[in-house]
Scaffold this active site. Structure first.
Site, mmCIF file in Angstrom:
data_model
loop_
_atom_site.group_PDB
_atom_site.id
_atom_site.type_symbol
_atom_site.label_atom_id
_atom_site.label_comp_id
_atom_site.label_asym_id
_atom_site.label_seq_id
_atom_site.Cartn_x
_atom_site.Cartn_y
_atom_site.Cartn_z
ATOM 1 N NE ARG A 1 -3.694 27.685 47.689
ATOM 2 C CZ ARG A 1 -3.642 28.529 46.585
ATOM 3 N NH1 ARG A 1 -3.498 27.880 45.322
ATOM 4 N NH2 ARG A 1 -4.256 29.614 46.424
ATOM 5 C CD GLU B 1 -1.220 21.753 44.131
ATOM 6 O OE1 GLU B 1 -1.022 21.215 42.930
ATOM 7 O OE2 GLU B 1 -1.129 22.684 44.347
ATOM 8 N NE ARG C 1 3.607 25.362 36.583
ATOM 9 C CZ ARG C 1 3.078 26.711 35.988
ATOM 10 N NH1 ARG C 1 3.576 27.205 35.085
ATOM 11 N NH2 ARG C 1 1.578 26.873 36.236
ATOM 12 C CG HIS C 2 3.376 23.280 42.377
ATOM 13 N ND1 HIS C 2 3.458 22.615 41.160
ATOM 14 C CD2 HIS C 2 2.067 23.535 42.475
ATOM 15 C CE1 HIS C 2 2.219 22.873 40.503
ATOM 16 N NE2 HIS C 2 1.406 23.298 41.167
ATOM 17 C CD GLU D 1 -2.956 31.977 37.979
ATOM 18 O OE1 GLU D 1 -3.184 30.788 38.267
ATOM 19 O OE2 GLU D 1 -3.033 32.751 38.755
ATOM 20 C CB SER E 1 -6.917 33.800 39.834
ATOM 21 O OG SER E 1 -7.517 32.756 39.128
ATOM 22 N NE ARG F 1 2.716 30.012 40.554
ATOM 23 C CZ ARG F 1 2.002 28.962 39.937
ATOM 24 N NH1 ARG F 1 0.941 29.453 39.140
ATOM 25 N NH2 ARG F 1 2.016 27.898 40.447
#
Lengths: 580, 580
Positions: free
Chosen positions: B343, B345, B351-352, B500, B503, B554
Site C-alpha cells: 500500500r 499510503e 498501525r500502518h 479490524e 475483511s 496485525r
C-alpha cells in the site's frame, strides 16, 4: 411458500408459419387465361388448405408444447438455479474422489461443471460432471414413462446445457453395465433426478477443455507466424483436438486453469512447497519473511526493478540474501523463507520470468559448510521422494500430456557430488567437441551445464547432483573462499536434468575479510547497500553460516520436464506480459 | 600436526617507561648556581635510579608475563578460534533447552553468544552464554591450582570477552549450589574448560542487549525532540537500563533481533502462520501464489505503487483479491495464500506499513456465505487457542516487556457475531456521547471501532468478534449485495480488541450482476483491469464464492497488544524507512 422457479422453455423446434393467403402467378402479358385462372384457383385453394392445415398443426403443436410444459411433471427438477430453488433434504454431499460401494443406491447431491453433454435419442442424455481437479463422473438423465422425476423436456434441456456451466445435480449412484472410460470415476454413474444451472457458460468457449488439455503448441510471447501456427496445429491434430498457444491459454485463463494438466501441476507445486516447509521445520528451521521493497540495489544493481517511493527510490528484492543473513546475525540458528523475488531481465525464454518464488534457507555452520549442502540435498531429496507418493496420479497425468523420461535419483543413502573442476574435466573428456577446452576458472554456460548433465546421467544414473567448489570468479562478493585454496569458493550449485535449480554456499562472516573481498571484486565497500551490509557483521559477533536459494518454479518444471517454466507458475510474469 | 593457535596476549597492565636520563632545570639567566647544580644532580641521580628500578621492574614484569604465557598450561584452551583450533572429540552437542539431569557431569560443547562476562576476584569469571531465543546458561571459569585446564590468564581472558561475541566453549554440566536467577537455565551451570572466540563483537555495542530487551521508548519515524526522549528515558530508567527508540532499534538491527522480546515475537509469528496453513490444509484448502507485479491498478488505483516495466507500467498488488477469484473460476474449490501485499499510503502511524503479509483465502459457497465466515472464525480461533499452548513462554516474555490484558475469546463452541446495524445500535446506546448519532449506512471510523470493541468486551467477554452485513456503501464493487435487503452486503469484518484484522464476504459471480454494480459504484466497466476482471466470469460458469483477507502483522500485534505493528514485522516498511 414461494413459487418454485420455472424452468427455461425448452428449445422447441417451431415450424415456420405458412403464408396467410395464396397469390396466383400473373400471366406474362398481364391477362389471365381461363385455364391458367382455373389452375391458379385450384393451386390457391390447395395452398390455402395447406396453410390452414399448417396453421392448425402449428397451433396444435404450440398448444401441445405449452400443455406439455404446463403438464411437465419434472418442471421443479431442472432449470436455472435461484435462491428459491429447492433441493432434497436427504441427499448426501460427497466428493467424487470419496465415492465408494457404500454410496450405491444412495441419493447424492453434486456441485460440478458440465464438461460434456449429449443426447442419446429423445429420452436420454449423458453428461460428464467434473469436480475439482480431474475428478469426473458420468451422469445419466433418462426420461421416465410417467414423466417424473425426469421428463423428455428435462432430458432435452439438460442435454443442451453449455459445457463448463456450473450445475447442482441430485441423483442416485448406480453401477454402470460397463466401466465408463471417459470419466475418472469409471465404476459408478449418477442417475440424475434434479439438475439446475448455477452459473452458465457462454455458448462458445474461448478455449474448450479438450483444447486446454492438449500440450501447448507454442510458448512464444509473440503471436506465432501463421505458417508455424498451422504446422503446430496439424501436429497436434493427429490426436484429435487442436492445441492452443500459450498466449491463447493466458487469454483464456479460466479454461487454462481448469485443464487437467494445470490442475495437476498446481497440486504438485503446492505439495512440493509444503514438503519443503515441513522438512525444514522438522530440522529446526524457523520461518521468516524478507521484504520485497528494499532501499538499495545491493546485489549489483543490474536487472533490478526500481520504483518511486514517496520522496525516495525503492527497489524490488532480487533475493532475500542479505535479510536471511541478518536473521543469522540477529540470533537465529536456522531460518527459511518462501516468497516472491524479482528480476528485471529482458529475457524472453521458456526458462525466465520476472517474478518467481524463491525457497531460501540460511543456517549457522558448526564445523563445515557441507552441513548446509546436506540440508539442501536433504530437502530436495525429501521433495522428490515424497512427491511421487503424494501425487502419483497427478504426475502420471502431466506425463501423459508432456511425456518425459523418469527423473532419476541417486540410490538411497547416496549422493552425487562433484567438484566444479571434476565436472569440467568430465566435460572436456566426455563432452562434445566444442567443450574440449573448458576452463576450471570460468563459470559454465547453459549448453555446457546441459551437456554435463547428460554425461552425469549416463555415468551416475541420476538427474540430481551437486557441483561444489565453484571458482572464485564465478561467485559474488559474499561467497567465502576456500581457506586452503582461495581460487575456489565454499559454494555450490544443485542441478536437475542439467539445469541449475539452487545456488548456495558459505558466506563471509568476518567484516574485515568481507570488506577485503568486496574490494577484490572491484566494488566500493562504501557504496549504498554494501556499506549497510558489511556493517551488519560489525554490529556484533556473527557465527559462520551458509545457505542456498531454490527456485520453486524451476524445481516443478524440471522435475516434470515441462517445455516451459511458465507452465509451473500460477501467473507467469514475462517482460511482455502482466495479464492476467 | 599443526601448531595450536596462540591465545591473544592478555591485557597486561604495563607501566610507562621512565625517561632514560634526567635533565636539570635551567636557571632564569642561563647560568647554573652551584647549589642549584648540586640539587639538580641529586635529583637527576635519584630519578635515574628510579628509572633504572622502574625499567628493571617493567622488564621483570614483562619477562614474568612472557614466562607465564609461555608456561600457561591452559594456552590451548582459549583464544581466537581459527580453522586449526582443536576441540574434544568426546564433547556432546546439546541445545540448552534440552539440558537435563542426564547431562550432569557430562562434557558438552556449546556455540553461543557471550551476553555478560564478569570477573569474581582473580581466579574466577562468570559468563552468561546465550543460544537462540532466550535460552541462556551460566558459565563458570575457575583457575585450577595446577593451571590446567584453566589458568589465571585464561580466566582473565574469558572475563574480558566483549558481550555479544560468538564463542565456542566446552565444559562440564554441574548443579549450582543455588538456582541461577539471571539465566533461563537455572538448574545447571557450565564449568568451562575451553573457550574460543569465533566472532568478536565490538568493544562498544550500538545498543546493548539490556537496552534492546527494554520496551521501546518512541515509535516516531522522526528523531524525537530531545525533551521527549529524555522524559521517556527517565521513565524507562526506573527499571535500570535506558530504553531506546524504534529508530535506534532499526539502526542496530542485529541487537534488535537478538533481544528476547523480538525473538519471542518472531517465534509467535512463525507459529501463527503455520497454524493458519495447517488448519486450511486440513479443511481442504490448496495453496496458490498470486503475483505481486500486476498490469492494472484494478482495485481503485489509489495508494498503489507504480513502476516502469520494460516498455510498460506495472503496479504492486494491494491484495490477491482478483487472483484468488480466478483460482475459483479456474476450478479450485478452496484456495489460500500467504504473501506480501503493498500500500503506497503515506500514513506514519503505528498501525500502518507499506508492505505487509496477507493471509488470504477464497472458497466455493454451497448454500450460504456464512460458510466462509465459519472458516475465517475457525482458522483465527484455531490460531488463538493453539498459540497459547505452543508458545506459552514466548507470550509470557512479550507480556513481561509489553504488559497487557489477556486476549479474551468466546466460550468454546460459541461465537460473537453482530450485524453492523446491531453494532451501531450498541454504539449509539452504550458508547460515548460523540457516537450517539452514528448511522447504519456509513462505515465506522477507527475511534468508533475501538469504542465498540470496549462495549463488546464488557457485554460479551470477548476480544474477538464479527460484524456482519456491512452497508452497501462501505464495500467495494465486487461485494455481493444481500438479495433480500440490497442496502447491506453479504460482507463482514473480524475484529481483535476493537481493531479490524480481516475483511471478507461473498463476491458477485454473475457477470451481469457484477457489471451492474460496477456501474452503480460509478466505475466504468471498460476501464483497465476492471474489464479483464468482469471477463473472467464470462469465460465460463463460476460458482458462488467468498473469502477474506487476514493481516498477519496485525493479528500478531493486536494479540500481544504491542504498541506498534512495526514490532510484529520482520523488516517494517514505512514511508520514511526502507532500511535495513
Amino acid at each position: 411458500m414461494s413459487e418454485p422457479s420455472n424452468p427455461a422453455p425448452p428449445p422447441v423446434e417451431a415450424q415456420a408459419e405458412a403464408p396467410a393467403s395464396g397469390t396466383a402467378a400473373p400471366a406474362g402479358d398481364g391477362t389471365i387465361s381461363k385455364k391458367a385462372a382455373k389452375k391458379a384457383e385450384a393451386k390457391a385453394k390447395k395452398e390455402a388448405e395447406k396453410a390452414r392445415r399448417a396453421a392448425e398443426q402449428a397451433a396444435a403443436q404450440a398448444a401441445a408444447a405449452k400443455a406439455a410444459e404446463a403438464e411437465d411433471l419434472a418442471r421443479d427438477n431442472y432449470g436455472q438455479e435461484t435462491h428459491e430453488t429447492k433441493f432434497s433434504d436427504d441427499a448426501i454431499e460427497v466428493s467424487l474422489k470419496n465415492l465408494g460401494e457404500e454410496h450405491v443406491g444412495k441419493k447424492i447431491q453434486l456441485r460440478a461443471w458440465i464438461q460434456n453433454a449429449r443426447m442419446q435419442g429423445a429420452k436420454m442424455a449423458f453428461v460428464e460432471l467434473r469436480e475439482e481437479g480431474t475428478w469426473s463422473i458420468q451422469g445419466v438423465v433418462a426420461a421416465s414413462p410417467e414423466g417424473t422425476p425426469v421428463s423428455r423436456l428435462m432430458v432435452k434441456w439438460v442435454g443442451a446445457i453449455n459445457p463448463e456451466s456450473f450445475v447442482v445435480v441430485e441423483g442416485t449412484i448406480e453401477k454402470p453395465a460397463v466401466p465408463v472410460k471417459s470419466c475418472r470415476v469409471s465404476n459408478y454413474e449418477l442417475h440424475i433426478t434434479k439438475c439446475f444451472v448455477h452459473a452458465a457458460a457462454p455458448t462458445v468457449l474461448g478455449m474448450t477443455l479438450a483444447a486446454a488439455n492438449r500440450p501447448i503448441a507454442n510458448f512464444s510471447d509473440e503471436e506465432p507466424p501463421v505458417e508455424q501456427a498451422v504446422e503446430k496445429l496439424s501436429v497436434a491434430e493427429t490426436t484429435g483436438t487442436p492445441a492452443a498457444t500459450m498466449l491463447t491459454h493466458l487469454d483464456n485463463i479460466v479454461m487454462h486453469k481448469r485443464s487437467y494438466v494445470q490442475q495437476a501441476i498446481a497440486d504438485i507445486r503446492a505439495e512440493m512447497k509444503e514438503l519443503y516447509r515441513s522438512y525444514l521445520r522438522a530440522h529446526g528451521f524457523k520461518e521468516f519473511e524478507p521484504p520485497c521493497l528494499i532501499g538499495a540495489a545491493s546485489e549489483g544493481g543490474a536487472n533490478v526493478f526500481r520504483l518511486p517511493y514517496f520522496e525516495k527510490e525503492a527497489f524490488l528484492a532480487q533475493s532475500p540474501q542479505f535479510y536471511k543473513q541478518i536473521e543469522i546475525a540477529g540470533g537465529r540458528k536456522r531460518v527459511y523463507s518462501a516468497g516472491p523475488v524479482f528480476r528485471a531481465e529482458n529475457s524472453n525464454t521458456p526458462r525466465h520470468m520476472t517474478e518467481f518464488t524463491g525457497l531460501d534457507l540460511e543456517m549457522e555452520i558448526k564445523k563445515d559448510y557441507h552441513e548446509v549442502l546436506d540440508v539442501l540435498e536433504g530437502v530436495l531429496l525429501h521433495i522428490f521422494r515424497n512427491i511421487s507418493e503424494r501425487c502419483p496420479d497427478e504426475i502420471a497425468l502431466v506425463r501423459s500430456v508432456y511425456p518425459c523420461e523418469e527423473f532419476l535419483l541417486p540410490e538411497p543413502g547416496k549422493k552425487v557430488r562433484l567438484t566444479f573442476a571434476e565436472g569440467q574435466k568430465l566435460l572436456r573428456e566426455e563432452g562434445p567437441e566444442e567443450f574440449r577446452n573448458v576452463s576450471d576458472d570460468e563459470d559454465m554456460s547453459t549448453p555446457q551445464e546441459k551437456a554435463l548433465g547428460a554425461i552425469i546421467r549416463k555415468k551416475y544414473n541420476t538427474d540430481f547432483y551437486v557441483l561444489d567448489k565453484y571458482p572464485e570468479s564465478a561467485r559474488p562478493f559474499y561467497a567465502k573462499e576456500d581457506p586452503i585454496n582461495p581460487k575456489v569458493t565454499n559454494a555450490y550449485d544443485l542441478f536437475m536434468r542439467g539445469q541449475e535449480i539452487c545456488s548456495g554456499g558459505q558466506r563471509i562472516h568476518d567484516p574485515v575479510e568481507l570488506e577485503a573481498r568486496i574490494r577484490k571484486k572491484g566494488i566500493d565497500p562504501a557504496s549504498p547497500g554494501i556499506k549497510e551490509y558489511v556493517d551488519i557483521f560489525r554490529q556484533a559477533g556473527v557465527p559462520a553460516h551458509g545457505g542456498g536459494g531454490i527456485g520453486l518454479d524451476r524445481v516443478v518444471a524440471w522435475y516434470l520436464n515441462l517445455p516451459s517454466v511458465h507452465l509451473a507458475a500460477f501467473y507467469p510474469r514475462t517482460p511482455k506480459r502482466l495479464l492476467p
